[in-house]
Design a protein around this motif. Structure first.
Motif, mmCIF file in Angstrom:
data_model
loop_
_atom_site.group_PDB
_atom_site.id
_atom_site.type_symbol
_atom_site.label_atom_id
_atom_site.label_comp_id
_atom_site.label_asym_id
_atom_site.label_seq_id
_atom_site.Cartn_x
_atom_site.Cartn_y
_atom_site.Cartn_z
ATOM 1 N N LEU A 150 11.660 26.380 0.475
ATOM 2 C CA LEU A 150 10.404 25.779 0.924
ATOM 3 C C LEU A 150 9.775 26.623 2.034
ATOM 4 O O LEU A 150 8.580 26.949 1.990
ATOM 5 N N ALA A 151 10.597 26.997 3.001
ATOM 6 C CA ALA A 151 10.096 27.824 4.103
ATOM 7 C C ALA A 151 9.568 29.165 3.595
ATOM 8 O O ALA A 151 8.497 29.629 4.016
ATOM 9 N N SER A 152 10.296 29.781 2.661
ATOM 10 C CA SER A 152 9.870 31.072 2.107
ATOM 11 C C SER A 152 8.540 30.945 1.369
ATOM 12 O O SER A 152 7.672 31.825 1.471
ATOM 13 N N SER A 153 8.374 29.854 0.618
ATOM 14 C CA SER A 153 7.134 29.650 -0.135
ATOM 15 C C SER A 153 5.936 29.515 0.802
ATOM 16 O O SER A 153 4.861 30.068 0.539
ATOM 17 N N VAL A 154 6.127 28.780 1.908
ATOM 18 C CA VAL A 154 5.044 28.637 2.887
ATOM 19 C C VAL A 154 4.690 29.993 3.480
ATOM 20 O O VAL A 154 3.515 30.375 3.551
ATOM 21 N N THR B 244 3.321 29.870 11.877
ATOM 22 C CA THR B 244 2.219 29.565 10.947
ATOM 23 C C THR B 244 1.412 28.364 11.415
ATOM 24 O O THR B 244 0.244 28.210 11.046
ATOM 25 N N GLY B 245 2.049 27.484 12.195
ATOM 26 C CA GLY B 245 1.358 26.297 12.679
ATOM 27 C C GLY B 245 1.281 25.159 11.688
ATOM 28 O O GLY B 245 0.659 24.127 11.972
ATOM 29 N N VAL B 246 1.888 25.313 10.515
ATOM 30 C CA VAL B 246 1.808 24.256 9.494
ATOM 31 C C VAL B 246 3.169 23.599 9.251
ATOM 32 O O VAL B 246 3.339 22.872 8.279
ATOM 33 N N TRP B 247 4.122 23.854 10.152
ATOM 34 C CA TRP B 247 5.456 23.268 9.979
ATOM 35 C C TRP B 247 6.066 22.953 11.329
ATOM 36 O O TRP B 247 5.893 23.701 12.307
ATOM 37 N N SER B 248 6.773 21.847 11.384
ATOM 38 C CA SER B 248 7.539 21.489 12.581
ATOM 39 C C SER B 248 8.781 20.716 12.132
ATOM 40 O O SER B 248 8.688 19.857 11.251
#
Length: 484
Positions: A121-125, A186-190
């Protein structure tokens, strides 16, 4: 190389390979395969239409659903490890000790699936945001952990492969944590976000269900090889494993690398309705993988013993192991360009959110693979299983290309034909030279590493120079491999 030297082939190593392949197979199915192909096009679409704020909600919701689903699968698998061992290694049922080892190893290797799914999931983002370096480095962590566990953990256990299984689990955790810094930027994950609803989740699930088979058919075929190989003589699973390592090298370095960059690029072009650049980008990827895949196939078919001897024939890996592994390596290598093409052609469907067509094709290829397996396993043993996988891969790649052509999305002949024909000519020249050199009485493999390395280096340089010069002479130029 470390595995071959310290553990060789045989009962316990066969058990570890079987136990590692099961979660590894599901990793490719759930994480890098179906999930990746369904998630990236939807994320790209949401980002174009709604911006990063909506992407943040989508990523959080997907992470929670993915963690819960894979967590449940992992828990069931650990509790039912003896049943899984019997299902995926049925040939071991006559050897209870060996079957028990598979079950024990599964308890340690299967939780790897949970960590690596979140890593995917992290890699795809990150890939969707044009960041490829950190995701590309994560597999190195697995390799370092496996090498370290072989050297330092394995001696601590009565069955050394228990240390390898523990190393797999440690690697899963470290790979996930490794991506956190890049992901936070990226600012789109926490890690502390908690949102479970977003309309994109349902869309991803709808796309993901058929994609479970689409891009992962070759992995299913490899797993079926393991199931059938468990009925063959001791060492068969390990021989397939070691030969598959060498086939995976060009596939991973080139095929999967290009596919990783290709999917978000094609998804962006499709979202922007740029059909011409979509076709030209797909043509570029096909040209590039064939320019590298064809000579790689030739080298692996003609030099399997030389490569295996250099890399693996030390300590516990015997000349018989080289001989048997060489047979399956040559058989796998015949399908190498097809394995690469599948990685390139499938994203052309997934980028347009069409997961059904690759699935139908994948199921056909899987059925044919089983038929080929049954036809070839008796006369060719483990090498027959490898050859069946290659044959079904060519069928899969051919059907993907045919369907793209029917939909008007396969690149026209002028974009592909001349480069492919030139690559075939150059590969034929290289094959002739390598065949003549390996038949020379002066070219024999010494017993020491440096001597073997000199022989293989001579063959590699000769092949590389002859192939490159022939490409130049027949008219291939750097612009032919430059992205449009």
């Amino acid at each position: 190389m470390v595995f071959a030297a310290y553990f060789g082939t045989g009962g316990a190593q066969d058990a570890f390979v079987a136990a590692f392949k099961i979660p590894n197979f599901l990793r490719r199915l759930f994480a890098e395969g179906a999930f990746n192909q369904a998630f990236i096009p939807v994320l790209t679409e949401v980002r174009h239409a709604e911006g990063d704020a909506s992407v943040r909600t989508l990523v959080t919701a997907v992470q929670i659903h993915l963690a819960a689903l894979v967590g449940l699968v992992t828990l069931i698998a650990v509790l039912a490890s003896p049943i899984l061992a019997w299902v995926f290694a049925p040939g071991f049922h006559t050897d209870p000790a060996k079957l028990g080892l598979v079950a024990d190893f599964l308890k340690l290797t299967f939780p790897y699936l949970w960590f690596i799914s979140l890593t995917a999931l992290a890699s795809s983002v990150l890939n969707s945001y044009g960041q490829f370096a950190a995701p590309a480095l994560t597999p190195i962590i697995l390799n370092l952990c496996l090498i370290g566990s072989a050297l330092f953990l394995a001696p601590q256990f009565e069955v050394g492969q228990t240390g390898l299984a523990l190393g797999v689990l440690i690697a899963g955790l470290l790979q996930w944590l490794f991506l956190w810094p890049a992901l936070l930027k990226t600012g789109v994950w926490s890690p502390l976000s908690w949102t479970t609803t977003h309309p994109g989740v349902k869309k991803i699930l709808i796309l993901m269900v058929p994609a479970l088979f689409g891009v992962s058919v070759s992995q299913i075929n490899l797993l079926l090889d393991t199931v059938l190989a468990s009925f063959l003589e001791d060492g068969s699973i390990s021989w397939l494993y070691y030969s598959d390592r060498l086939t995976e090298l060009p596939l991973g370095v080139i095929g999967i690398a290009i596919a990783t960059v290709l999917l978000p690029r094609l998804a962006t072009l499709h979202a922007g309705r740029d059909a011409l650049l979509f076709d030209r980008t797909l043509a570029w990827a096909i040209r590039l993988v064939l320019l590298i895949g064809l000579p790689a196939m030739v080298a692996l078919v003609l030099l399997p013993s030389e490569l295996l001897t250099l890399l693996f024939q030390y300590k516990n890996f015997s000349s018989l192991d080289v001989e048997r592994s060489a047979l399956s390596l040559a058989a796998y290598a015949l399908g190498l360009p097809a394995f690469m093409l599948i990685k390139i052609l499938a994203p052309a469907f997934f980028a347009r959110q069409d997961t059904r067509t690759p699935v139908r094709i994948g199921i056909q290829a899987m059925v044919w693979n089983m038929a080929f397996n049954l036809m070839l396993i008796l006369p060719l043993a483990h090498a027959g299983l490898a050859l069946a996988t290659s044959m079904s891969a060519w069928l899969n790649a051919g059907l993907l290309a045919w369907h793209l052509r029917q939909e008007g999305r396969f690149p026209q002949w002028p974009m592909l034909g001349p480069t492919i024909l030139r690559a075939l000519v150059a590969s034929a020249v290289m094959a002739t030279l390598l065949w003549a050199m390996t038949r020379s009485a002066a070219l024999t493999m010494p017993d020491d590493f440096l001597g073997r390395a000199e022989v293989v280096a001579l063959l590699v340089v000769a092949g590389l120079v002859s192939y490159s010069l022939t490409l130049l002479l027949v008219g291939v130029r750097p612009k032919d491999i430059k992205h449009p």
